[in-house]
Motif scaffolding. Structure first.
Motif, short mmCIF file in Angstrom:
data_model
loop_
_atom_site.label_atom_id
_atom_site.label_comp_id
_atom_site.label_asym_id
_atom_site.label_seq_id
_atom_site.Cartn_x
_atom_site.Cartn_y
_atom_site.Cartn_z
N ILE A 1 -2.00 19.48 33.58
CA ILE A 1 -2.16 18.03 33.56
C ILE A 1 -0.96 17.34 32.93
O ILE A 1 -0.69 16.18 33.18
N ILE A 2 -0.18 18.09 32.14
CA ILE A 2 0.99 17.48 31.51
C ILE A 2 2.16 17.37 32.48
O ILE A 2 3.19 16.81 32.15
N ASP A 3 2.04 17.96 33.66
CA ASP A 3 3.18 18.03 34.57
C ASP A 3 2.67 17.79 35.98
O ASP A 3 2.99 18.51 36.91
N LEU B 1 12.27 11.19 41.05
CA LEU B 1 12.23 10.42 39.81
C LEU B 1 11.03 10.84 38.96
O LEU B 1 11.17 11.18 37.78
N LEU B 2 9.85 10.86 39.58
CA LEU B 2 8.66 11.20 38.81
C LEU B 2 8.68 12.68 38.39
O LEU B 2 8.24 13.03 37.30
N ASN C 1 8.31 13.80 34.57
CA ASN C 1 7.29 14.79 34.20
C ASN C 1 7.92 16.00 33.54
O ASN C 1 7.36 16.57 32.61
N ARG C 2 9.07 16.41 34.04
CA ARG C 2 9.71 17.59 33.46
C ARG C 2 10.09 17.34 32.01
O ARG C 2 9.90 18.19 31.14
N ILE C 3 10.62 16.15 31.76
CA ILE C 3 10.98 15.82 30.38
C ILE C 3 9.74 15.84 29.49
O ILE C 3 9.72 16.45 28.41
N ALA C 4 8.66 15.21 29.99
CA ALA C 4 7.43 15.17 29.19
C ALA C 4 6.91 16.59 28.95
O ALA C 4 6.48 16.93 27.85
N GLU D 1 9.81 23.41 41.44
CA GLU D 1 10.15 23.79 40.08
C GLU D 1 9.41 22.89 39.12
O GLU D 1 9.64 21.70 39.05
N MET D 2 8.48 23.49 38.39
CA MET D 2 7.79 22.73 37.35
C MET D 2 8.55 22.85 36.03
O MET D 2 9.51 23.59 35.94
#
Lengths: 401, 157, 337
Positions: free
Chosen positions: A80-82, A112-113, A117-120, A339-340
């Protein structure tokens, strides 16, 4: 499986006084939704058995029981975080089956998203790596700064975590007004903060002492075990599903895939920091280069009644064509990789021509990385176990599906 | 080596002290303050009785089976009702509604005392949503991006 | 009338006032209640949060720990069936008692010693060495895998810090030619930390190790062994085990102030003339500030590994402690003090 097999797996030989067995989890402050069966000789780990499956939610089977589009919000809940990165592979597989390509603007928005998400996701992982050595400030800082990126994602998609942003043929929302300025501010803030992270965490001698040289994963071992994501790249193997150019606009952008050679826990952490910088670089380019145009494929866009379509587009959103409720998947198979934050996710969708996919196979990055719990800790001290766990950025709900 | 270590210890402590003197807090004192959610936030769903054409697409696309069509005895038209026990706020129903009878509200901080209360048959589904915090007079805060502080919460004018 | 005046005389006698009122029991409780709140507030400030707030909001949740303490009292104290009852029940109480006893040896002002011995410094440190034994008793009595791991860690940590703690303290004794805290303060024309900074540094790190505060909270090691020796405790016994470290630390900061920060000097004469113990106010303030700094370190550091703590103890601190002894002797020979 008979009970004797279970017991044999859980317990060492009866009366073996040398080996001290500790069960870490599932109710333990640092186990996550899993159990680690740790065998110790003195303070040295001789074996770890990752006992997974505590949060198995039959994701694959559930996805097969629903119409294709309905599985997107479901599969999101694995990680859910990604959530953009975890579903983009599924959406790509559906697109391949349906024979539809997203327009360029939609691909830019997905990228973009994905990077937001990757940063988060990396911040989440780094924060947990902090608390695993009881560095509460890193934990709180990462989670606090993650809020910036969640806010960005919310303004783009309308939900903090469960974005459900990509649908076959495009994305659901266009860039909101003033998004670029906000994103650039967030990037400049994050760049400053990464320096602060270095001062209080990455360069802190205490943290260095805990993470440096711990849990070394050699490149050939990483390849042999099928490890993916930052854990693989920190061992010097340059592999990233973004390089395949299957989704997003990564082939049109200039960015680096950070690679580190050491393969220890510290390099895995630092690599996440490097990737955050690269992701911000990608976001900058996306915002500069994003072309004008539709955000949903023409094939579906023209199915929406014009008097409904035009006002919605003006608002920066799309309406679903009615066909989305009954999307018929042509017979066939499709695979997609993405790539997650945690690594590469793989989807294999098989359709028998009905509305529901016949089979949805998901191989998640955490599931491929969980094997490291068995191979990395032996030989280390018991106190290194949380450090290794923290450096792997393992996410149990994702592995268990 | 040793000197570098000492320097890095001092740097870490100095960074901690810096934030101790000048904290960067992001806490919102929720019941007294409430964040104004972004323009396109997918909050509780509002149903417009008159616009609805009873096509049933919303119930068909709902991934969580939260939306159902209700038909009263003797009536031809079925109408949607929602069960917030199941709703996951994906917003598919709103996006597929061909007459814009369904729309998002920017309210999400609601609580229910009983499970039954989360069931919204068509008649109840048309009710307006208000944030309980705002009803109690919470200060409304806007989220502003800031280079120095990340996120700032400023009172809405 | 006679009863009241004799009661007042009893309370105001150094033998009672020191251990029970100030800096002992009552002050310890006040410090305990306040410092945990301060620690949480400091950590929260650094960490983008607010920390405890809602209990007595005008003061920023200052009595949060009172509420937590009350909760400990009314929470069920579970005694698991498998524990060895006598050590399990007795150890926390003994530990707390021995954490309180050293305050009997802390002089507060000139000619105000609760317990007059010429060896107050070794007596103070010696009483503190009982606490690790009680922790071992808790660990063994708990009969829990995590507890026993924690107990072994406590034993190792004791080896890491105890020797250096004593050596660095004795180096100051050599410098001042006395084993008595009060005489040490009087001997400090210049604060001891300037005379022998090495000894001060070693003592400082060793006392953090001894109290088990970050970066050396190895014994509790939440991420590996849940709460170490205290895993099986609940209710008020858990409250006691949680408090021991803080009480110990408060005692050590008093000792540190007496040995290195010239104690109660400069003496606040007006207060001293009202009642001698009030002259110790500056001693308390210095010690408290030091305490605040130590709990602030929680926001900067994580936890060292057990073998790293041992290495720090023996490879870094032990040689430094020896150096500090020679430094003290050298200073003594030159006749600085």
């Amino acid at each position: 499986m008979s009970s004797s097999v279970m017991e044999a797996r859980l317990l060492e030989k009866e009366g073996d006084e040398e080996v001290y067995e500790v069960f870490i989890g599932p109710q333990h402050p640092a186990s996550g939704h899993m159990r680690l069966i740790v065998r110790l000789e003195g303070d040295v780990i001789v074996g770890v058995d990752p006992d997974i499956g505590w949060v198995h939610r039959t994701m694959e089977k559930l996805a097969e029981s629903k119409e294709a589009l309905k599985a997107i919000p479901l599969l999101e809940r694995m990680t859910i975080i990604d959530s953009q990165n975890v579903t983009i592979g599924y959406v790509r597989a559906l697109e391949k089956l349906l024979g539809v390509e997203p327009p360029p603007r939609a691909r830019y928005l997905r990228t973009l998203l994905s990077e937001i998400n990757r940063i988060a996701s990396h911040l989440y992982g780094m924060g947990l790596a902090g608390i695993f050595v009881n560095h509460s400030t890193m934990f709180m800082w990462c989670f606090g700064d993650r809020e910036v990126w969640i806010q960005l994602a919310e303004e783009l998609t309308g939900a903090r975590l469960t974005h459900s942003y990509s649908v076959p043929g495009g994305v659901r929302r266009d860039l909101p007004q003033g998004f670029k300025e906000k994103a650039l501010k967030a990037i400049r803030y994050m760049e400053k903060r990464l320096d602060e992270y270095h001062r209080i965490f990455f360069d802190n001698p205490q943290v260095r002492a805990r993470y440096e040289g711990v849990g070394v994963l050699k490149p050939h071992e990483a390849r042999r075990l099928g490890v993916v994501g930052p854990n693989l790249r920190a061992s010097g193997v340059r592999y990233d599903a973004r390089l395949l150019g299957d989704y997003g606009v990564y082939d049109e952008l200039e960015f680096e895939i950070p690679v580190r050679e050491e393969g220890d826990a510290m390099s895995r952490l630092l690599l996440r920091g490097d990737e955050i910088r690269q992701s911000m670089n990608i976001i900058r380019q996306v915002l500069d280069k994003i072309p004008e145009g539709p955000i949903l494929a023409e094939k579906y866009l023209r199915l929406i009644p014009p008097k409904l379509r035009e006002p919605a587009l003006k608002e920066g959103r799309i309406k679903f064509p009615g066909i989305f409720a009954n999307l018929k998947l042509p017979k066939g198979e499709a695979v997609a990789r993405a790539e997650m934050g945690h690594g590469e996710i793989f989807y294999h969708v098989t359709s028998d021509g009905s509305k529901k996919p016949y089979r949805v196979r998901v191989v998640t990055p955490s599931f491929r990385n969980v094997i490291l719990f068995r191979y990395l800790p032996p030989g280390h001290r018991f106190m290194d176990l949380p450090a290794i766990y923290g450096s792997l950025d393992y996410f149990p709900p994702e592995a268990d599906r | 080596m040793f000197r570098g270590k000492v320097r890095r210890h001092v740097e870490a402590i100095a960074t901690g002290l810096k934030y101790l003197v000048k904290p960067n807090r992001i806490t919102v004192y929720y019941p007294e303050e409430a964040i104004v959610l972004s323009e396109r936030y997918r909050g509780m769903i509002h149903y417009d009785w008159d616009k609805c054409i009873s096509c049933g697409l919303c119930a068909m696309i709902c991934p969580a089976d939260a939306m159902k069509m209700y038909r009263k005895k003797g009536e031809k038209k079925a109408r949607p009702g929602i069960n917030y026990q199941r709703c996951i706020f994906c917003g598919y129903c709103v996006d597929i509604c061909p007459t814009n009878a369904l729309s998002f509200t920017r309210v999400h901080d609601v609580a229910f005392e009983k499970l039954d209360e989360m069931l919204y048959p068509p008649e109840k589904f048309t009710s307006e949503w208000r944030s309980p915090a705002e009803e109690r007079g919470a200060r409304r805060l806007r989220v502003v991006f800031d280079e120095e502080r990340g996120l700032k919460h400023v009172p809405e004018q | 009338m006679g009863l009241v005046s004799s009661l007042v005389r009893l309370v105001l006698s150094p033998q009672f006032f020191g251990p029970i009122v100030f800096p002992g029991l009552v002050t310890v409780l006040a410090v305990l209640l306040s410092i945990i709140w301060v620690e949480r507030k400091i950590a929260a400030r650094v960490q983008m949060r607010v920390g405890p707030l809602y209990i007595l909001r005008p003061l920023g949740g200052a009595i949060q720990m009172l509420a937590d303490g009350l909760r400990f009292f009314f929470q069920e104290f579970i005694v698991p069936e498998t524990v060895d009852r006598v050590p399990f029940l007795l150890a926390p109480v003994v530990a707390m008692s021995f954490a309180m006893l050293p305050f009997a040896f802390v002089p507060l002002a000139p000619n105000f010693k609760p317990y007059t011995v010429p060896y107050s410094m070794p007596a103070f440190l010696g009483l503190n060495t009982v606490i690790p034994l009680t922790v071992l008793a808790m660990a063994w009595g708990s009969n829990n895998k995590f507890s026993i791991q924690g107990g072994i860690r406590e034993a190792y940590m004791t080896i890491a810090y105890e020797a250096v703690l004593f050596i660095s303290a004795y180096s100051m004794a050599l410098l001042y030619h006395t084993l008595d805290f009060a005489e040490m303060v009087e001997a400090q024309k210049v604060p001891g930390i300037l005379l022998n900074p090495i000894s001060a540094l070693v003592f400082f790190i060793a006392m953090i190790m001894s109290a088990g505060k970050l970066p050396f909270d190895i014994v509790e090691g939440e991420q590996e062994i849940v709460a170490g020796p205290f895993t099986e405790y609940s209710g008020i016994a858990f409250g006691l085990t949680m408090g021991i470290g803080y009480v110990q630390l408060y005692g050590f900061t008093l000792a540190f102030t007496l040995m290195y920060l010239s104690g109660w000097e400069p003496l606040v004469a007006p207060l001293y003339s009202i009642y001698p113990a009030l002259g110790g106010i500056l001693l308390f303030v210095k010690a408290y500030l030091l305490l605040v700094f130590i709990v602030f370190l929680r926001a900067v550091y994580g936890r060292y590994r057990l073998d790293q703590a041992l290495r720090i103890g023996w490879r870094t601190l032990f040689p430094l402690a020896i150096v500090s002894v020679f430094l003290s002797i050298a200073l003594g020979v030159i006749g600085v003090v």
